[in-house]
Design an enzyme around this catalytic site. Sequence first.
Site, PDB file in Angstrom:
ATOM      1  N   HIS A  71      34.452  35.761  35.849  1.00 31.36           N
ATOM      2  CA  HIS A  71      35.600  35.142  35.181  1.00 31.36           C
ATOM      3  C   HIS A  71      35.464  33.639  35.065  1.00 31.36           C
ATOM      4  O   HIS A  71      36.438  32.939  34.794  1.00 31.36           O
ATOM      5  CB  HIS A  71      36.894  35.503  35.918  1.00 31.36           C
ATOM      6  CG  HIS A  71      37.238  36.947  35.845  1.00 31.36           C
ATOM      7  ND1 HIS A  71      38.357  37.479  36.455  1.00 31.36           N
ATOM      8  CD2 HIS A  71      36.623  37.993  35.233  1.00 31.36           C
ATOM      9  CE1 HIS A  71      38.402  38.793  36.228  1.00 31.36           C
ATOM     10  NE2 HIS A  71      37.356  39.121  35.485  1.00 31.36           N
ATOM     11  N   ASP A 128      34.801  38.864  39.334  1.00 32.74           N
ATOM     12  CA  ASP A 128      35.945  37.948  39.296  1.00 32.74           C
ATOM     13  C   ASP A 128      35.399  36.535  39.112  1.00 32.74           C
ATOM     14  O   ASP A 128      34.322  36.370  38.559  1.00 32.74           O
ATOM     15  CB  ASP A 128      36.799  38.095  40.555  1.00 32.74           C
ATOM     16  CG  ASP A 128      38.272  37.793  40.298  1.00 32.74           C
ATOM     17  OD1 ASP A 128      38.579  36.645  39.951  1.00 32.74           O
ATOM     18  OD2 ASP A 128      39.121  38.696  40.440  1.00 32.74           O
TER      19      ASP A 128
END
Length: 389
Positions: free
Chosen positions: A238, A215
Amino acid sequence: MANTMVYLLLLSFLFTSLFAAPTTYNVVSFGAKPDGRTDSTKAFLSAWSESCGSASEATVYVPRGRFLLRSAVFEGPCKNSRITIRIDGTLVAPSDFEVIGDAENWLFFQRVNGVTINGGILDGQGTGLWACKNSGKDCPDGATSIQFSNSNNIAINGLTSLNSQLYHIVFNGCDNVKLQGVKVSASGNSPNTDGIHVQSSTGVTILNTKISTGDDCVSIGPGTTNLWIENVACGPGHGISIGSLGKNANEAGVQNVTVTTATFTGSQNGLRIKSWGRLSTGFARNILFQHAIMNNVQNPIIIDQHYCPHDKGCPGQVSGVRIQDVTYRDIHGTSATKVAVKFDCSSKYPCSGIRLEDVKLTYNNQAAAASCSNAGGSVSGVVQPNSCL
């Protein structure tokens, strides 16, 4: 003569108080076992209790070995504001994710002041929970490996966090925090395993960190002010994300954030700001992204104000989050997609004061593209792809 003796005794007492070595509490002395199998939670909490109750500087020492811990809360306020947790070993979460999966946090520090963590490894053993989530089964949310809440004057040096069930390191409601030399590692397909998450906090500094996760490498939530991030390597993951913002109608904003000297390799995003597509009092302003290198990043520069996961709660709505005064300076490298710069802003509150300075991003050794919607700003220096501001 008597007055001289009293003076000397007082001086000796002050000297001893100022320069005395801190009392050290070894978790093994409280019953912790470095075998990776024996539950050592009570021993760690006992060592913390002694340190917290000490009127003078104290150290909790974790020697080499693997120490199994269940969910633990390290509660303050303490009698002193100089507690060091020195970790030469590894703290291990239960391999059965159900044991702490509903606890929200594995290691939770609350209302503490002046705590320093030096060294050590946190092994969240989150692979089982990731597999459960990725299979679509009904699973626990998972536990954040370590969180500091409503705490001040925190330092974390040289800590490694592996395979957290959920977020790795979280600061919520904290003031004056410094992390350096931290490493975070989890699989690229590990869900919701943000590396470092900061929210409702001020004066947080993140230096010399390497984050590989499934993430955001760093996620920046509402209420974050005066955040400095320098020399960060991110990927997979991310990217560094402000947001998501605007999840709540009444929400604190984000301001005075600097990200400098960062490298992104194979990440989904580079420098991202995202907000929910619905009304909110939130904002993001006075943001500086500079000296970043992108290596095959899908979205090197992106503002997304239409975030609406699973199309629930916000289809067709407009973001109320106001984004202004965001500078991208000296950003170079390669995009994994044709559109390397994307500003998808709110139609009700367009992005303003966006500045691109010396930006050069390419796609497949060719010119990349830029996309703008409801965004205004300025360009200086060489900017590629050609600006759409």
